[in-house]
Design an enzyme around this catalytic site. Structure first.
Site, PDB file in Angstrom:
ATOM      1  N   THR A 230      -4.413  -7.875  -9.951  1.00  0.00           N
ATOM      2  CA  THR A 230      -3.339  -8.756  -9.494  1.00  0.00           C
ATOM      3  C   THR A 230      -3.924 -10.125  -9.137  1.00  0.00           C
ATOM      4  OG1 THR A 230      -2.105  -6.869  -8.681  1.00  0.00           O
ATOM      5  CG2 THR A 230      -1.539  -9.015  -7.721  1.00  0.00           C
TER       6      THR A 230
ATOM      7  N   CYS B  86      -1.761  -2.934  -1.276  1.00  0.00           N
ATOM      8  CA  CYS B  86      -1.016  -3.857  -2.156  1.00  0.00           C
ATOM      9  C   CYS B  86       0.018  -4.721  -1.438  1.00  0.00           C
ATOM     10  CB  CYS B  86      -0.347  -3.060  -3.270  1.00  0.00           C
ATOM     11  SG  CYS B  86      -1.537  -2.071  -4.182  1.00  0.00           S
TER      12      CYS B  86
ATOM     13  N   LEU C 184      14.337   2.181   0.415  1.00  0.00           N
ATOM     14  CA  LEU C 184      15.230   1.924   1.544  1.00  0.00           C
ATOM     15  C   LEU C 184      14.994   2.938   2.655  1.00  0.00           C
ATOM     16  CD1 LEU C 184      18.660   0.886  -0.077  1.00  0.00           C
ATOM     17  CD2 LEU C 184      16.918  -0.570   0.951  1.00  0.00           C
TER      18      LEU C 184
ATOM     19  N   LYS D 126      -1.294  -7.236   1.191  1.00  0.00           N
ATOM     20  CA  LYS D 126      -2.136  -8.243   0.516  1.00  0.00           C
ATOM     21  C   LYS D 126      -1.297  -9.171  -0.368  1.00  0.00           C
ATOM     22  CE  LYS D 126      -4.296  -6.667  -3.325  1.00  0.00           C
ATOM     23  NZ  LYS D 126      -4.137  -7.360  -4.605  1.00  0.00           N
TER      24      LYS D 126
ATOM     25  N   ALA E 235      13.670   3.624   6.082  1.00  0.00           N
ATOM     26  CA  ALA E 235      13.190   2.916   7.277  1.00  0.00           C
ATOM     27  C   ALA E 235      12.024   3.698   7.870  1.00  0.00           C
ATOM     28  CB  ALA E 235      14.330   2.801   8.285  1.00  0.00           C
TER      29      ALA E 235
HETATM   30  C1  UGA Z   1       2.840  -0.461  -4.599  1.00  0.00           C
HETATM   31  C2  UGA Z   1       3.957  -0.602  -5.647  1.00  0.00           C
HETATM   32  O1  UGA Z   1       4.996   0.333  -5.366  1.00  0.00           O
HETATM   33  C3  UGA Z   1       3.425  -0.358  -7.051  1.00  0.00           C
HETATM   34  O2  UGA Z   1       4.448  -0.592  -8.007  1.00  0.00           O
HETATM   35  C4  UGA Z   1       2.261  -1.341  -7.320  1.00  0.00           C
HETATM   36  O3  UGA Z   1       1.673  -1.115  -8.589  1.00  0.00           O
HETATM   37  C5  UGA Z   1       1.191  -1.157  -6.251  1.00  0.00           C
HETATM   38  O4  UGA Z   1       1.776  -1.370  -4.939  1.00  0.00           O
HETATM   39  C6  UGA Z   1       0.095  -2.154  -6.495  1.00  0.00           C
HETATM   40  O5  UGA Z   1       0.362  -3.351  -6.420  1.00  0.00           O
HETATM   41  O6  UGA Z   1      -1.009  -1.753  -6.915  1.00  0.00           O
HETATM   42  P1  UGA Z   1       1.583   1.599  -3.397  1.00  0.00           P
HETATM   43  O7  UGA Z   1       1.086   0.546  -2.440  1.00  0.00           O
HETATM   44  O8  UGA Z   1       0.623   2.535  -4.017  1.00  0.00           O
HETATM   45  O9  UGA Z   1       2.371   0.889  -4.628  1.00  0.00           O
HETATM   46  O10 UGA Z   1       2.647   2.505  -2.622  1.00  0.00           O
HETATM   47  P2  UGA Z   1       4.227   2.449  -2.357  1.00  0.00           P
HETATM   48  O11 UGA Z   1       4.775   3.774  -2.686  1.00  0.00           O
HETATM   49  O12 UGA Z   1       4.870   1.289  -2.955  1.00  0.00           O
HETATM   50  O13 UGA Z   1       4.273   2.303  -0.755  1.00  0.00           O
HETATM   51  C7  UGA Z   1       3.806   1.143  -0.085  1.00  0.00           C
HETATM   52  C8  UGA Z   1       4.133   1.222   1.405  1.00  0.00           C
HETATM   53  O14 UGA Z   1       5.538   1.094   1.634  1.00  0.00           O
HETATM   54  C9  UGA Z   1       3.720   2.523   2.081  1.00  0.00           C
HETATM   55  O15 UGA Z   1       3.121   2.232   3.321  1.00  0.00           O
HETATM   56  C10 UGA Z   1       5.018   3.260   2.293  1.00  0.00           C
HETATM   57  O16 UGA Z   1       4.982   4.105   3.423  1.00  0.00           O
HETATM   58  C11 UGA Z   1       5.984   2.102   2.503  1.00  0.00           C
HETATM   59  N1  UGA Z   1       7.393   2.418   2.155  1.00  0.00           N
HETATM   60  C12 UGA Z   1       7.739   2.672   0.879  1.00  0.00           C
HETATM   61  C13 UGA Z   1       8.362   2.411   3.159  1.00  0.00           C
HETATM   62  O17 UGA Z   1       8.076   2.156   4.355  1.00  0.00           O
HETATM   63  N2  UGA Z   1       9.668   2.670   2.816  1.00  0.00           N
HETATM   64  C14 UGA Z   1      10.039   2.937   1.544  1.00  0.00           C
HETATM   65  O18 UGA Z   1      11.257   3.149   1.318  1.00  0.00           O
HETATM   66  C15 UGA Z   1       9.059   2.935   0.543  1.00  0.00           C
END
Ligand code: UGA
Length: 445
Positions: free
Chosen positions: A123, A268, A258, A271, A260
């Protein structure tokens, strides 16, 4: 095809494994000799569901440098990290530039005619990919025998479902500069993704670079938005579960992201939101909305901490059981984990922590090394609950939703649960005799 993947983090390793599984000849290069040593011994340095078996099943060459064999590849994929700088949280691009430098030098030694495609998957801010091409060309000393095309291909895989996301992508974005590279890469992607007609978006390179930041920033915005609504639910007597469902059922909004909770963490979203904010600033633009998204995320954990302190009448000398150390479920990654942040804040306020995580204990132990007197790591959630004045759920591990609460209650000092991920069924928890506190008005639910 012969493919050389540079960088063996989540993106590089998963991409390499999926390409090898589709029959391509893959060489993975990483400067980290320890990592390469493990991979050569068939050991996976990161936990990712399905990755170990994919690596065992396919033969991939692992190397610490782009040697003669690696430089003979047709396609090079740069998938090294762009971690935030400690000082200003701008993305550190030095690993990308180092990889480009090494690749350029090695390509420069090639004799004979060759056509090479370099894909950047890391990225990076708009403009970086073109800069990488210039760097490689400089090393090549503009030798005419090597024709080079550069492509930016953003990665959208999530930790914990990285292989599935790679094999079944919503879209494949290619920032291209030539039809020739686009044609080859479309064929390459079709060879390993599992959809009949994968959705391609071909665009210019800076736009593809921006798609990545904009996607992560938008998802982070959804999370901060729902967390703000959750807080309003608490104030206004509503319950976020129903509200979130009600919003998400609108197809224009969608139900994903969505949930909470304590806010977003990981390597990711924190950052990339900050990097995009800096990018805006560098162009003289104040990205108000994004700044608010970041602020809300910082506030969210503080609000929950405040709630814990209020309910427990302070946490000094209290023992707190904490479930979840990873930044999300199905990973052992603790980078920017809210759970770790929460532990730090609780310890600072005099609490003793009993923590459990199905996978992330090893990494958390390393993180807290030297401060062991305030934290005990437990093999099971039940052990963490034993003797605790309260239990906090900090990571959305599915297994935590199936706990035997009666068993826990018997051994806890006080039957209090703070569910930071809204994982448990409020009514069931209350029926078991617990005081239940979550995010977004469950107290009334
Ligand atoms: C995220 C993106 O979803 C990917 O598409 C992207 O490729 C990746 O970053 C990256 O840039 O490499 P990731 O960080 O692995 O993926 O995990 P996510 O499932 O997106 O969760 C990120 C954070 O959001 C976690 O702390 C999770 O607990 C939180 N989250 C997620 C919430 O608090 N609520 C939600 O509804 C979804």
């Amino acid at each position: 095809m012969n493919i050389c993947v540079i960088g063996t983090g989540y993106v590089g390793l998963v991409t390499g494994a999926c390409l090898a599984d589709a029959g391509h000849s893959v060489i993975c290069v990483d400067k980290d000799a320890e990592k390469i040593g493990l991979l050569k011994k068939n050991k996976t340095p990161i936990y990712e569901p399905g990755l170990s078996s994919l690596l065992r099943k396919n033969s991939i060459d692992f190397k610490t440098e782009i040697d003669r064999e690696a430089v003979a590849s047709d396609v090079f994929i740069i998938a090294v990290g762009t971690p935030p700088n400690q000082s200003d949280s701008r993305p550190n691009l030095s690993f990308v530039y180092d990889a480009a430098d090494e690749l350029g030098k090695k390509l420069g030694d090639l004799k004979g005619k060759a056509y090479k495609i370099v894909i950047i998957k890391s990225t990076v801010p708009p403009g970086t990919t073109s800069r990488v091409k210039k760097m490689i060309l400089k090393e090549l000393k503009h030798k005419k025998n090597i024709k080079l095309d550069i492509v930016f291909n953003p990665e959208f895989l999530r930790e914990g479902s990285a292989i599935k996301d790679t094999l079944y992508p919503d879209r494949i974005v290619l920032g291209i500069e030539s039809e020739r590279s686009a044609k080859i890469l479309k064929k390459l992607f079709k060879s390993f993704v599992k959809q009949e007609n994968p959705a391609f978006l071909l665009t210019d390179i800076p736009s593809a670079e921006m798609v990545k930041y904009a996607s992560n920033a938008f998802l982070a915005t959804k999370i901060s938005f729902i967390n703000e609504i959750a807080y309003l639910c608490e104030l206004a007597g509503a319950n976020i579960d129903g509200v979130s469902k009600g919003i998400g059922m609108d197809k224009r909004i969608g139900k994903a992201f969505l949930n909470a909770g304590l806010g977003y963490g990981g390597s990711c979203f924190p950052k990339d939101t900050k990097a995009l904010d800096h990018l805006a600033g560098d162009h003289g633009h104040v990205f108000h909305l994004l700044k608010a998204v970041i602020d809300v995320n910082n506030m969210q954990k503080k609000r929950f901490l405040h709630k814990i302190q209020k309910v427990l009448n302070g946490v000094e000398n209290k023992t707190i059981g904490l479930l979840g150390l990873a930044f999300k479920q199905d990973t052992d990654d603790i980078r920017e984990s809210i759970a770790i942040d929460m532990i730090d804040s609780l310890i600072e306020r005099g609490a003793k922590i009993k923590a459990h995580d199905p996978l992330a204990e090893k990494k958390a132990r390393e993180f807290f090394s030297g401060r062991e007197k305030n934290i005990v790591f437990c093999d099971s959630p039940y052990e963490a609950a034993k003797g605790s004045h309260a239990l906090i759920i900090a990571t959305e591990w599915e297994s935590f939703a199936r706990l035997d609460l009666s068993k826990m209650r018997k051994t806890m000092k006080k039957p209090v649960i703070f569910d930071g991920r809204n994982l448990l069924d409020p009514q069931k928890v209350k029926n078991k005799g617990f005081a239940y506190h979550a995010v977004g008005g469950h107290e009334r639910g």
